[in-house]
Design a protein around this motif. Structure first.
Motif, PDB file in Angstrom:
ATOM      1  N   SER A  32       0.835  -1.209   0.000  1.00 44.22           N
ATOM      2  CA  SER A  32       0.000   0.000   0.000  1.00 44.22           C
ATOM      3  C   SER A  32       0.870   1.260   0.000  1.00 44.22           C
ATOM      4  O   SER A  32       0.508   2.276  -0.614  1.00 44.22           O
ATOM      5  N   ASP A  33       2.034   1.197   0.674  1.00 48.84           N
ATOM      6  CA  ASP A  33       2.964   2.337   0.649  1.00 48.84           C
ATOM      7  C   ASP A  33       3.503   2.548  -0.752  1.00 48.84           C
ATOM      8  O   ASP A  33       3.677   3.687  -1.212  1.00 48.84           O
ATOM      9  N   PHE A  34       3.800   1.449  -1.452  1.00 52.15           N
ATOM     10  CA  PHE A  34       4.309   1.561  -2.819  1.00 52.15           C
ATOM     11  C   PHE A  34       3.239   2.142  -3.743  1.00 52.15           C
ATOM     12  O   PHE A  34       3.540   2.945  -4.641  1.00 52.15           O
ATOM     13  N   SER A  35       1.982   1.740  -3.523  1.00 53.86           N
ATOM     14  CA  SER A  35       0.888   2.262  -4.347  1.00 53.86           C
ATOM     15  C   SER A  35       0.663   3.748  -4.084  1.00 53.86           C
ATOM     16  O   SER A  35       0.227   4.483  -4.972  1.00 53.86           O
ATOM     17  N   LYS A  36       0.963   4.184  -2.868  1.00 52.26           N
ATOM     18  CA  LYS A  36       0.836   5.608  -2.523  1.00 52.26           C
ATOM     19  C   LYS A  36       1.761   6.454  -3.400  1.00 52.26           C
ATOM     20  O   LYS A  36       1.473   7.622  -3.692  1.00 52.26           O
ATOM     21  N   ILE A  37       2.865   5.889  -3.830  1.00 54.21           N
ATOM     22  CA  ILE A  37       3.788   6.603  -4.718  1.00 54.21           C
ATOM     23  C   ILE A  37       3.077   6.968  -6.020  1.00 54.21           C
ATOM     24  O   ILE A  37       3.268   8.065  -6.556  1.00 54.21           O
ATOM     25  N   LEU A  38       2.250   6.062  -6.523  1.00 57.83           N
ATOM     26  CA  LEU A  38       1.505   6.335  -7.753  1.00 57.83           C
ATOM     27  C   LEU A  38       0.455   7.421  -7.522  1.00 57.83           C
ATOM     28  O   LEU A  38       0.207   8.253  -8.403  1.00 57.83           O
ATOM     29  N   PHE A  39      -0.150   7.412  -6.351  1.00 60.83           N
ATOM     30  CA  PHE A  39      -1.076   8.489  -6.010  1.00 60.83           C
ATOM     31  C   PHE A  39      -0.347   9.827  -6.014  1.00 60.83           C
ATOM     32  O   PHE A  39      -0.848  10.830  -6.543  1.00 60.83           O
ATOM     33  N   ASP A  40       0.859   9.853  -5.428  1.00 61.96           N
ATOM     34  CA  ASP A  40       1.655  11.089  -5.394  1.00 61.96           C
ATOM     35  C   ASP A  40       2.014  11.549  -6.800  1.00 61.96           C
ATOM     36  O   ASP A  40       2.066  12.754  -7.070  1.00 61.96           O
ATOM     37  N   LEU A  41       2.256  10.592  -7.692  1.00 66.17           N
ATOM     38  CA  LEU A  41       2.561  10.935  -9.089  1.00 66.17           C
ATOM     39  C   LEU A  41       1.403  11.691  -9.722  1.00 66.17           C
ATOM     40  O   LEU A  41       1.591  12.782 -10.281  1.00 66.17           O
ATOM     41  N   ILE A  42       0.196  11.126  -9.640  1.00 67.28           N
ATOM     42  CA  ILE A  42      -0.975  11.754 -10.260  1.00 67.28           C
ATOM     43  C   ILE A  42      -1.327  13.067  -9.564  1.00 67.28           C
ATOM     44  O   ILE A  42      -1.667  14.063 -10.220  1.00 67.28           O
ATOM     45  N   PHE A  43      -1.229  13.094  -8.237  1.00 61.00           N
ATOM     46  CA  PHE A  43      -1.554  14.308  -7.486  1.00 61.00           C
ATOM     47  C   PHE A  43      -0.598  15.443  -7.864  1.00 61.00           C
ATOM     48  O   PHE A  43      -1.029  16.596  -8.083  1.00 61.00           O
ATOM     49  N   THR A  44       0.683  15.136  -7.957  1.00 61.84           N
ATOM     50  CA  THR A  44       1.685  16.153  -8.304  1.00 61.84           C
ATOM     51  C   THR A  44       1.448  16.695  -9.705  1.00 61.84           C
ATOM     52  O   THR A  44       1.550  17.902  -9.950  1.00 61.84           O
ATOM     53  N   GLN A  45       1.114  15.801 -10.633  1.00 62.80           N
ATOM     54  CA  GLN A  45       0.827  16.248 -12.000  1.00 62.80           C
ATOM     55  C   GLN A  45      -0.437  17.109 -12.041  1.00 62.80           C
ATOM     56  O   GLN A  45      -0.483  18.112 -12.763  1.00 62.80           O
ATOM     57  N   ALA A  46      -1.444  16.732 -11.274  1.00 54.90           N
ATOM     58  CA  ALA A  46      -2.689  17.507 -11.237  1.00 54.90           C
ATOM     59  C   ALA A  46      -2.433  18.916 -10.698  1.00 54.90           C
ATOM     60  O   ALA A  46      -2.961  19.905 -11.244  1.00 54.90           O
ATOM     61  N   GLU A  47      -1.617  19.022  -9.646  1.00 52.06           N
ATOM     62  CA  GLU A  47      -1.289  20.326  -9.083  1.00 52.06           C
ATOM     63  C   GLU A  47      -0.512  21.177 -10.086  1.00 52.06           C
ATOM     64  O   GLU A  47      -0.737  22.382 -10.199  1.00 52.06           O
ATOM     65  N   TYR A  48       0.381  20.539 -10.820  1.00 53.04           N
ATOM     66  CA  TYR A  48       1.152  21.255 -11.845  1.00 53.04           C
ATOM     67  C   TYR A  48       0.223  21.810 -12.918  1.00 53.04           C
ATOM     68  O   TYR A  48       0.304  23.003 -13.273  1.00 53.04           O
ATOM     69  N   HIS A  49      -0.682  20.998 -13.431  1.00 54.96           N
ATOM     70  CA  HIS A  49      -1.596  21.460 -14.488  1.00 54.96           C
ATOM     71  C   HIS A  49      -2.537  22.545 -13.970  1.00 54.96           C
ATOM     72  O   HIS A  49      -2.898  23.463 -14.718  1.00 54.96           O
ATOM     73  N   ARG A  50      -2.922  22.445 -12.701  1.00 56.57           N
ATOM     74  CA  ARG A  50      -3.779  23.488 -12.123  1.00 56.57           C
ATOM     75  C   ARG A  50      -3.043  24.826 -12.086  1.00 56.57           C
ATOM     76  O   ARG A  50      -3.609  25.872 -12.456  1.00 56.57           O
ATOM     77  N   ARG A  51      -1.774  24.821 -11.678  1.00 53.54           N
ATOM     78  CA  ARG A  51      -1.002  26.063 -11.601  1.00 53.54           C
ATOM     79  C   ARG A  51      -0.738  26.639 -12.994  1.00 53.54           C
ATOM     80  O   ARG A  51      -0.804  27.854 -13.196  1.00 53.54           O
ATOM     81  N   VAL A  52      -0.465  25.763 -13.952  1.00 53.96           N
ATOM     82  CA  VAL A  52      -0.229  26.218 -15.326  1.00 53.96           C
ATOM     83  C   VAL A  52      -1.505  26.806 -15.918  1.00 53.96           C
ATOM     84  O   VAL A  52      -1.468  27.827 -16.623  1.00 53.96           O
ATOM     85  N   LEU A  53      -2.644  26.177 -15.632  1.00 53.29           N
ATOM     86  CA  LEU A  53      -3.919  26.702 -16.124  1.00 53.29           C
ATOM     87  C   LEU A  53      -4.180  28.100 -15.572  1.00 53.29           C
ATOM     88  O   LEU A  53      -4.682  28.978 -16.292  1.00 53.29           O
ATOM     89  N   GLU A  54      -3.813  28.337 -14.320  1.00 56.38           N
ATOM     90  CA  GLU A  54      -3.974  29.669 -13.734  1.00 56.38           C
ATOM     91  C   GLU A  54      -3.132  30.701 -14.484  1.00 56.38           C
ATOM     92  O   GLU A  54      -3.576  31.828 -14.732  1.00 56.38           O
ATOM     93  N   VAL A  55      -1.918  30.320 -14.859  1.00 54.79           N
ATOM     94  CA  VAL A  55      -1.048  31.226 -15.629  1.00 54.79           C
ATOM     95  C   VAL A  55      -1.696  31.559 -16.966  1.00 54.79           C
ATOM     96  O   VAL A  55      -1.748  32.725 -17.391  1.00 54.79           O
ATOM     97  N   LEU A  56      -2.202  30.534 -17.647  1.00 54.05           N
ATOM     98  CA  LEU A  56      -2.809  30.748 -18.963  1.00 54.05           C
ATOM     99  C   LEU A  56      -4.088  31.587 -18.854  1.00 54.05           C
ATOM    100  O   LEU A  56      -4.344  32.449 -19.702  1.00 54.05           O
ATOM    101  N   GLN A  57      -4.865  31.335 -17.821  1.00 54.11           N
ATOM    102  CA  GLN A  57      -6.105  32.099 -17.644  1.00 54.11           C
ATOM    103  C   GLN A  57      -5.827  33.561 -17.306  1.00 54.11           C
ATOM    104  O   GLN A  57      -6.632  34.433 -17.625  1.00 54.11           O
ATOM    105  N   ARG A  58      -4.698  33.836 -16.652  1.00 53.16           N
ATOM    106  CA  ARG A  58      -4.313  35.234 -16.402  1.00 53.16           C
ATOM    107  C   ARG A  58      -3.805  35.903 -17.668  1.00 53.16           C
ATOM    108  O   ARG A  58      -3.993  37.097 -17.884  1.00 53.16           O
ATOM    109  N   THR A  59      -3.162  35.114 -18.512  1.00 55.81           N
ATOM    110  CA  THR A  59      -2.502  35.676 -19.699  1.00 55.81           C
ATOM    111  C   THR A  59      -3.487  35.977 -20.823  1.00 55.81           C
ATOM    112  O   THR A  59      -3.360  36.993 -21.519  1.00 55.81           O
ATOM    113  N   LEU A  60      -4.455  35.099 -21.025  1.00 58.44           N
ATOM    114  CA  LEU A  60      -5.387  35.273 -22.146  1.00 58.44           C
ATOM    115  C   LEU A  60      -6.126  36.616 -22.119  1.00 58.44           C
ATOM    116  O   LEU A  60      -6.192  37.299 -23.159  1.00 58.44           O
TER     117      LEU A  60
END
Length: 263
Positions: free
Chosen positions: A211-239
């Protein structure tokens, strides 16, 4: 290596040769239960090794330790520099100059977010997976190799005891010599059992952390989701900034435009 170690190594090599030639009994290193655990550990090792390799290929600058140098390798960073440089050449009094500067600034922010993504993935995903494949599993394999050596020693001790028993029956050795050889065999058997128990414990402990090893995969998806959320904020400010520059451009196009719109 001491004389005793040399003797042990010689006896192991001799035992392997005798087993390969069918002259000696060969004890299986892993019993049925351990074989099941071993296959499970091997499957996790292969999965984690593949994941680590492919993830490193996805990261732009995983081999560069310095964050400043990492940032320069990120594509958005190149594009940001190019746009800002071109915008400065065109000048703030031109529409293209203004929009290039705004776009270049947005690309620069996205480059920093991409850098943060790679740093987070290295810390929360790559490093834990590396520890699994290069530290935890090798520790289990080391115990397994040690068990294999002890089994060779045990088989060799069994062969010596069998030979000593024959010699005793023929009257070539006394009972004290036979007892000494039997004690060596029993000690070797005890060491094998202890090593088997240790290997079993390490394997069960490792697999219990799935279960600890599977948590690593959760961290992978969560980290990517946070990255895309922050990038979307940049794009929404820029447009809106870009749209405003285009809408309020004093130099409206003349050629190819309806006369009604121009007037």
């Amino acid at each position: 290596m001491s004389r005793r170690d040399w003797k042990k190594q010689f006896l192991r090599v001799k035992q392997i040769a005798d087993q390969n030639l069918g002259r000696a009994e060969k004890t299986e290193v892993l019993n049925e239960d351990l074989q099941v655990l071993d296959k499970r550990v091997e499957s996790i090792q292969k999965a984690c090794s593949t994941m680590h390799k492919k993830m490193k290929e996805c990261l732009v600058a995983s081999a560069i330790p310095d964050p400043e140098k990492k940032l320069k390798k990120i594509p958005e960073s190149y594009l940001s520099h190019c746009l800002i440089e071109s915008g400065n050449i065109l000048g703030l009094d031109t529409l293209m100059g203004q929009t290039m500067l705004i776009s270049g600034d947005a690309q620069g922010h996205m480059a920093k977010e991409r850098l943060q993504l790679e740093l987070d993935l290295e810390r929360d995903v790559l490093n834990p997976v590396y520890d699994i494949t290069e530290k935890e599993i090798p520790a289990i394999l080391k115990t397994k190799r040690h068990l294999k050596q002890l089994i060779l020693d045990m088989d060799s001790a069994k062969a010596r005891h069998m030979n000593a028993h024959k010699q005793y029956q023929q009257g070539n050795i006394n009972s004290s010599k036979l007892d000494s050889v039997r004690e060596e065999m029993e000690e070797a058997q005890n060491r094998v059992e202890q090593a088997r128990d240790q290997l079993s414990t390490e394997m069960f402990s490792f697999l219990a952390r799935e279960s600890d090893f599977s948590k690593i995969l959760f961290d992978l998806i969560f980290t990517q989701a946070e990255y895309h959320r922050r990038v979307l904020e940049v794009l929404q400010r820029t447009l809106p900034q870009l749209q405003e520059q285009i809408d309020h451009n004093v130099h409206m196009p003349v050629y190819g435009q309806p006369l009604e719109d121009h007037l």
